[in-house]
Design an enzyme around this catalytic site. Structure first.
Site, PDB file in Angstrom:
ATOM      1  N   ASP A   1      48.243  38.610  11.784  1.00 16.23           N
ATOM      2  CA  ASP A   1      47.730  39.887  11.133  1.00 16.23           C
ATOM      3  C   ASP A   1      49.294  40.537  10.200  1.00 16.23           C
ATOM      4  O   ASP A   1      50.482  40.478  11.018  1.00 16.23           O
ATOM      5  CB  ASP A   1      47.258  41.075  12.162  1.00 16.23           C
ATOM      6  CG  ASP A   1      46.487  42.171  11.196  1.00 16.23           C
ATOM      7  OD1 ASP A   1      46.499  42.131  10.230  1.00 16.23           O
ATOM      8  OD2 ASP A   1      46.503  43.147  11.909  1.00 16.23           O
TER       9      ASP A   1
ATOM     10  N   ASN B   1      35.774  39.410   7.467  1.00 14.25           N
ATOM     11  CA  ASN B   1      36.545  39.214   6.226  1.00 14.25           C
ATOM     12  C   ASN B   1      35.882  39.029   5.016  1.00 14.25           C
ATOM     13  O   ASN B   1      36.273  39.233   3.670  1.00 14.25           O
ATOM     14  CB  ASN B   1      37.519  38.045   6.494  1.00 14.25           C
ATOM     15  CG  ASN B   1      38.848  38.522   7.468  1.00 14.25           C
ATOM     16  OD1 ASN B   1      39.221  37.467   7.871  1.00 14.25           O
ATOM     17  ND2 ASN B   1      39.038  39.997   7.374  1.00 14.25           N
TER      18      ASN B   1
HETATM   19  C1  FPP Z   1      45.444  39.408   8.170  1.00 16.36           C
HETATM   20  O1  FPP Z   1      46.292  39.806   7.479  1.00 16.36           O
HETATM   21  C2  FPP Z   1      45.275  37.786   7.695  1.00 16.36           C
HETATM   22  C3  FPP Z   1      44.241  37.369   7.443  1.00 16.36           C
HETATM   23  C4  FPP Z   1      42.885  37.565   7.245  1.00 16.36           C
HETATM   24  C5  FPP Z   1      44.169  35.953   6.719  1.00 16.36           C
HETATM   25  C6  FPP Z   1      44.862  34.943   7.649  1.00 16.36           C
HETATM   26  C7  FPP Z   1      45.129  33.563   6.903  1.00 16.36           C
HETATM   27  C8  FPP Z   1      46.232  33.009   7.093  1.00 16.36           C
HETATM   28  C9  FPP Z   1      47.369  33.413   7.942  1.00 16.36           C
HETATM   29  C10 FPP Z   1      46.576  31.855   6.164  1.00 16.36           C
HETATM   30  C11 FPP Z   1      46.497  30.463   6.667  1.00 16.36           C
HETATM   31  C12 FPP Z   1      45.281  29.952   7.482  1.00 16.36           C
HETATM   32  C13 FPP Z   1      44.387  29.249   7.002  1.00 16.36           C
HETATM   33  C14 FPP Z   1      43.913  28.115   7.658  1.00 16.36           C
HETATM   34  C15 FPP Z   1      43.572  29.699   5.762  1.00 16.36           C
HETATM   35  P1  FPP Z   1      45.716  41.078   6.621  1.00 16.36           P
HETATM   36  O2  FPP Z   1      45.480  40.530   5.295  1.00 16.36           O
HETATM   37  O3  FPP Z   1      44.713  41.739   7.487  1.00 16.36           O
HETATM   38  O4  FPP Z   1      47.061  41.941   6.484  1.00 16.36           O
HETATM   39  P2  FPP Z   1      47.300  43.510   6.392  1.00 16.36           P
HETATM   40  O5  FPP Z   1      46.574  44.184   7.548  1.00 16.36           O
HETATM   41  O6  FPP Z   1      48.659  43.817   6.270  1.00 16.36           O
HETATM   42  O7  FPP Z   1      46.511  43.947   4.967  1.00 16.36           O
END
Ligand code: FPP
Length: 237
Positions: free
Chosen positions: A16, A64
């Site tokens: 996250d 998501n």
């Molecule tokens: C959460 O951060 C992250 C995600 C929803 C995506 C996770 C994906 C990766 C780490 C990329 C690599 C993986 C693959 C296999 C595609 P957020 O966007 O919720 O962050 P925030 O809470 O700061 O907005």
């Protein structure tokens, strides 16, 4: 790393903070996800070197899909880029990739990339990297209940045969041990529909580090904290 350190057999991570990492740098959220993919690459390498056997990462939840379409598209593209960029190294490192989640909603292109990475890495014996994609714990349990109910309806199973083992065996994670340690980055302290059944006796570790800044050092910190925990499984020591 200290030789005496107990290494969790299965670590699961809620990655996250990609969005916040990007925002802090005046970048687009998709750049945060790309940086997240690089952090995942570093973490996989470190975990395999430390002797972790299963590393599960929450890469895309069923919720998501509700993000802006451009971000969903960027994440789907990242799955394809990630496969291209990382398959050779994963093969070299002896890392086998498995997918958990409902793949039916992915495009043909994404599913082809996922087939490629799982088949090309199938011989890996050092560590299993489990990518949770279009995954949520509630949908996993719902799907498991449907399967068990179908077996009862078909006369293959008695309702009294449905025990904890039968449920575990009906989950996407049937072949894996439960996670010993669950890590969540970016300071949030919740499970967000991730491995709720499997987490019954997991240790939790929350860190303020944003996912793109995670890597070998942060993983070592988490394992150190895990070593200070007393796992009693409801018993008295
Ligand atoms: C959460 O951060 C992250 C995600 C929803 C995506 C996770 C994906 C990766 C780490 C990329 C690599 C993986 C693959 C296999 C595609 P957020 O966007 O919720 O962050 P925030 O809470 O700061 O907005």
């Amino acid at each position: 790393m200290n030789q005496e350190m107990k290494i969790p057999q299965h670590i699961a991570i809620i990655m996250d903070g990609n969005g916040r990492w990007a925002k802090q740098r005046g970048k687009d959220r998709s750049e945060g996800h790309f940086a997240g993919m690089m952090a995942l690459r570093a973490t996989v390498k470190a975990a395999a070197e430390m002797g972790v056997k299963y590393l599960t990462v929450y890469a895309f939840s069923t919720e998501n899909w509700g993000r802006p379409q451009a971000e969903v598209d960027a994440l789907m593209e990242l799955v394809c880029t990630g496969v291209e960029m990382n398959t050779p190294e994963l093969c070299q490192e002896g890392v086998r990739v498995e997918i958990i989640g409902d793949r039916r909603r992915f495009s043909e292109k994404v599913n082809a990339a996922l087939d490629r990475i799982t088949s090309k890495t199938a011989q890996g014996e050092r560590m299993t990297l489990v990518l949770a994609l279009n995954y949520s714990s509630r949908s996993e349990l719902t799907f498991a209940v449907q399967q068990l109910a179908q077996k009862v309806a078909d006369g293959e199973l008695q309702p009294s045969d449905i025990d904890e083992k039968a449920i575990s065996q009906s989950l996407y994670t049937a072949s894996m041990p439960d996670p010993d340690l669950i890590i969540r980055t970016s300071g949030e302290c919740r499970l967000s529909n991730f491995m709720m059944w499997q987490a019954s006796y997991s240790e939790f570790y929350f860190t303020d580090v944003l996912w793109p800044d995670f890597g070998a050092e942060a993983l070592e910190e988490a394992i150190k904290a895990y070593n200070g925990r007393d796992r009693r499984y409801g018993l008295v020591k």
